[in-house]
Scaffold this motif. Structure first.
Motif, mmCIF file in Angstrom:
data_model
loop_
_atom_site.group_PDB
_atom_site.id
_atom_site.type_symbol
_atom_site.label_atom_id
_atom_site.label_comp_id
_atom_site.label_asym_id
_atom_site.label_seq_id
_atom_site.Cartn_x
_atom_site.Cartn_y
_atom_site.Cartn_z
ATOM 1 N N ALA A 185 0.818 -1.116 -0.181
ATOM 2 C CA ALA A 185 -0.084 0.240 0.131
ATOM 3 C C ALA A 185 0.565 1.139 0.222
ATOM 4 O O ALA A 185 0.753 2.428 -1.010
ATOM 5 N N VAL A 186 2.229 1.698 1.072
ATOM 6 C CA VAL A 186 3.099 2.883 0.756
ATOM 7 C C VAL A 186 3.209 2.343 -0.432
ATOM 8 O O VAL A 186 3.034 3.751 -1.409
ATOM 9 N N ARG A 187 3.727 1.374 -1.300
ATOM 10 C CA ARG A 187 4.843 1.327 -2.270
ATOM 11 C C ARG A 187 3.504 1.881 -3.171
ATOM 12 O O ARG A 187 3.832 3.002 -4.149
ATOM 13 N N GLU A 188 2.310 2.028 -4.043
ATOM 14 C CA GLU A 188 1.455 1.417 -4.268
ATOM 15 C C GLU A 188 1.227 3.175 -4.349
ATOM 16 O O GLU A 188 0.957 4.492 -5.391
ATOM 17 N N ASP A 189 0.549 4.109 -3.578
ATOM 18 C CA ASP A 189 0.566 5.415 -3.046
ATOM 19 C C ASP A 189 1.713 6.002 -3.125
ATOM 20 O O ASP A 189 1.633 7.542 -4.278
ATOM 21 N N GLY A 190 3.239 6.048 -2.954
ATOM 22 C CA GLY A 190 3.955 6.560 -2.647
ATOM 23 C C GLY A 190 4.349 6.730 -4.384
ATOM 24 O O GLY A 190 4.821 7.777 -4.942
ATOM 25 N N LEU A 191 3.523 5.156 -5.610
ATOM 26 C CA LEU A 191 3.674 6.160 -7.006
ATOM 27 C C LEU A 191 3.077 6.404 -6.966
ATOM 28 O O LEU A 191 3.733 7.762 -8.467
ATOM 29 N N LEU A 192 2.197 6.478 -7.393
ATOM 30 C CA LEU A 192 1.037 7.443 -7.698
ATOM 31 C C LEU A 192 0.946 8.789 -7.195
ATOM 32 O O LEU A 192 0.854 10.207 -8.102
ATOM 33 N N ALA A 193 1.807 8.809 -6.213
ATOM 34 C CA ALA A 193 1.446 10.672 -5.101
ATOM 35 C C ALA A 193 2.574 11.401 -5.932
ATOM 36 O O ALA A 193 2.022 12.194 -6.202
ATOM 37 N N ARG A 194 3.569 10.477 -6.365
ATOM 38 C CA ARG A 194 5.065 11.377 -6.756
ATOM 39 C C ARG A 194 4.349 11.529 -8.556
ATOM 40 O O ARG A 194 5.408 12.172 -9.103
ATOM 41 N N SER A 195 3.698 11.223 -9.323
ATOM 42 C CA SER A 195 3.436 10.881 -10.436
ATOM 43 C C SER A 195 3.316 12.392 -10.156
ATOM 44 O O SER A 195 1.639 12.611 -11.231
ATOM 45 N N ASN A 196 3.508 13.563 -11.103
ATOM 46 C CA ASN A 196 3.214 14.663 -10.673
ATOM 47 C C ASN A 196 2.645 15.364 -12.235
ATOM 48 O O ASN A 196 2.189 16.089 -12.150
ATOM 49 N N ALA A 197 3.513 14.552 -13.318
ATOM 50 C CA ALA A 197 3.128 14.960 -14.257
ATOM 51 C C ALA A 197 1.702 13.734 -15.574
ATOM 52 O O ALA A 197 1.827 14.120 -15.843
ATOM 53 N N GLY A 198 1.488 12.924 -14.248
ATOM 54 C CA GLY A 198 0.111 12.390 -15.149
ATOM 55 C C GLY A 198 0.560 11.083 -14.659
ATOM 56 O O GLY A 198 1.642 10.710 -14.569
ATOM 57 N N VAL A 199 -0.590 9.629 -15.508
ATOM 58 C CA VAL A 199 -0.519 8.349 -15.093
ATOM 59 C C VAL A 199 -1.289 8.058 -15.824
ATOM 60 O O VAL A 199 -2.092 7.991 -16.230
ATOM 61 N N VAL A 200 0.168 6.658 -16.766
ATOM 62 C CA VAL A 200 -0.250 5.988 -18.115
ATOM 63 C C VAL A 200 -0.949 4.630 -17.797
ATOM 64 O O VAL A 200 -0.178 4.079 -17.252
#
Length: 384
Positions: A286-301
């Motif tokens: 859960a920490v890993r997934e939230d951390g990845l999404l939260a740091r994707s400040n230019a968007g997510v594909v």
């Protein structure tokens, strides 16, 4: 583990701007010592066995030493001087106090000569399996310290970067057209100046990291690398063969482009890939997934995937819906048939976004070739 005595006071938390009080290398240690004092600093996983004289002669009041090797006399002195010392833990296959991100060479050390089962990555997973259900508070604490240290290192690494997350299934095989498409996407986004971040595993994640790795080379390099990787198209039945072919590519074309992988030991059957130059591997998924999404400040594909990718879509949609991270970030779903027919996620995402600020920040596109233009459009907030 050295405990704080009941009548002692733990070092006060630092309130400096940035991380200028953290010491994560011998070079930083020597520079701070030359200034005259280590007071209040946090020294993180630095081998100080050759710095006994410096430690004996320097103020260490309210400092913290995390996993630092020291001679006994030096350790006794810094404790007496008001420092809190967390010594290295013998026998662990990982460093819970590390001050930097993992690298593929570190995680796969021993792969070429002895196979994947002997690597630090595999040994850490076995330790995790042995300790995750036994209720040992010490093991639980070590996992938490490690994940917090990795989060801190990841924040430092991405500071100032424009990060685009690329999500997708782990089952995508290296010899497939979809894998090649994901690799071309990673290459194109990296060449545009974005930092590619993935879940750090195989399949679509590896493909995107491979594309980032290929970015500095001519276009023919990626075609040749794909041909080489096709010899071991999947990480089953042999992680060893799968990983060795990746290192064959790295040896054939050294000095590839940088990207980030954020995998987890929670999915221990799923190895990290060797193409992410910087790896933030976590115990807690859960920490890993939230951390990845939260740091994707230019968007997510979001490339085609299954349950894990669907979860990530709505993990990202929730803070966008509530604006809990500020302005919604772009979300691009790739492959219309997959997200409207096979796993009809897009209609629900559209319904959630209706009349919300996130509405002009979501898009559904047919192929990876459409992603860069969609990201650029969504970044401006224009209607999709």
């Amino acid at each position: 583990m050295t405990c704080v005595q009941p009548n002692s006071q733990p070092p006060a938390p630092r309130r400096a701007h940035g991380h200028d009080y953290e010491i994560e290398s011998l070079e930083e240690f020597d520079r701070v010592v030359a200034s005259g004092s280590l007071a209040g600093h946090r020294v993180q996983s630095v081998d100080l066995t050759d710095r006994t004289f410096a430690l004996l002669g320097t103020d260490t009041a309210e400092s913290v030493f995390l996993g630092c090797e020291m001679e006994p006399d030096a350790a006794a002195k810094v404790r007496a001087g008001g420092a809190l010392v967390f010594p290295p833990i013998p026998g662990l296959p990982f460093d819970p106090y590390r001050g930097d991100l993992h690298g593929p060479d570190e995680l796969f050390e021993g792969l070429v000569d002895s196979g994947y089962d002997t690597t630090p990555d595999a040994r850490t997973y076995r330790w995790y399996q042995e300790t995750r259900t036994d209720g040992d508070i010490f093991a639980s604490m070590l996992r938490s310290i490690h994940d917090d240290a990795i989060s801190d290192a990841l924040d430092e690494h991405v500071a100032g970067a424009r990060v685009v997350g690329i999500m997708g299934g782990h089952a995508l095989e290296r010899d497939s057209a979809a894998y090649a498409g994901a690799a071309r996407l990673g290459r194109r986004l990296t060449r545009s100046g974005l930092t590619v971040a993935t879940g750090g595993g195989p399949g679509a994640m590896e493909a995107a990291n491979l594309g980032a790795y290929a970015a500095p080379f001519d276009d023919g390099m990626l075609d040749s690398a794909l041909e080489l990787l096709a010899k071991a198209p999947h990480f089953t039945p042999s992680i060893t063969d799968w990983a060795r072919t990746a290192f064959d590519v790295r040896r054939s074309w050294p000095g590839g482009g940088a990207s980030i992988g954020i995998p987890t030991w929670f999915y221990g059957h799923e190895p990290p890939n060797a193409f992410a130059s910087h790896v933030a591997k976590f115990f807690v998924n859960a920490v890993r997934e939230d951390g990845l999404l939260a740091r994707s400040n230019a968007g997510v594909v979001f490339l085609p995937g299954a349950a894990g990718t669907v979860q990530e879509i709505f993990d990202n949609a929730t803070p966008n819906y509530y604006e809990s991270r500020g302005e919604p970030t772009p979300m691009v779903l790739v492959n219309r048939a997959h997200w409207t027919e096979k796993l009809p996620t897009w209609p629900l995402l559209q319904a959630l976004a209706a009349d919300r600020p996130m509405a002009p920040r979501i898009a559904l596109v047919d192929s990876v070739e459409d992603v860069p233009e969609a990201l650029a459009r969504l970044t401006t907030g224009a209607a999709s």
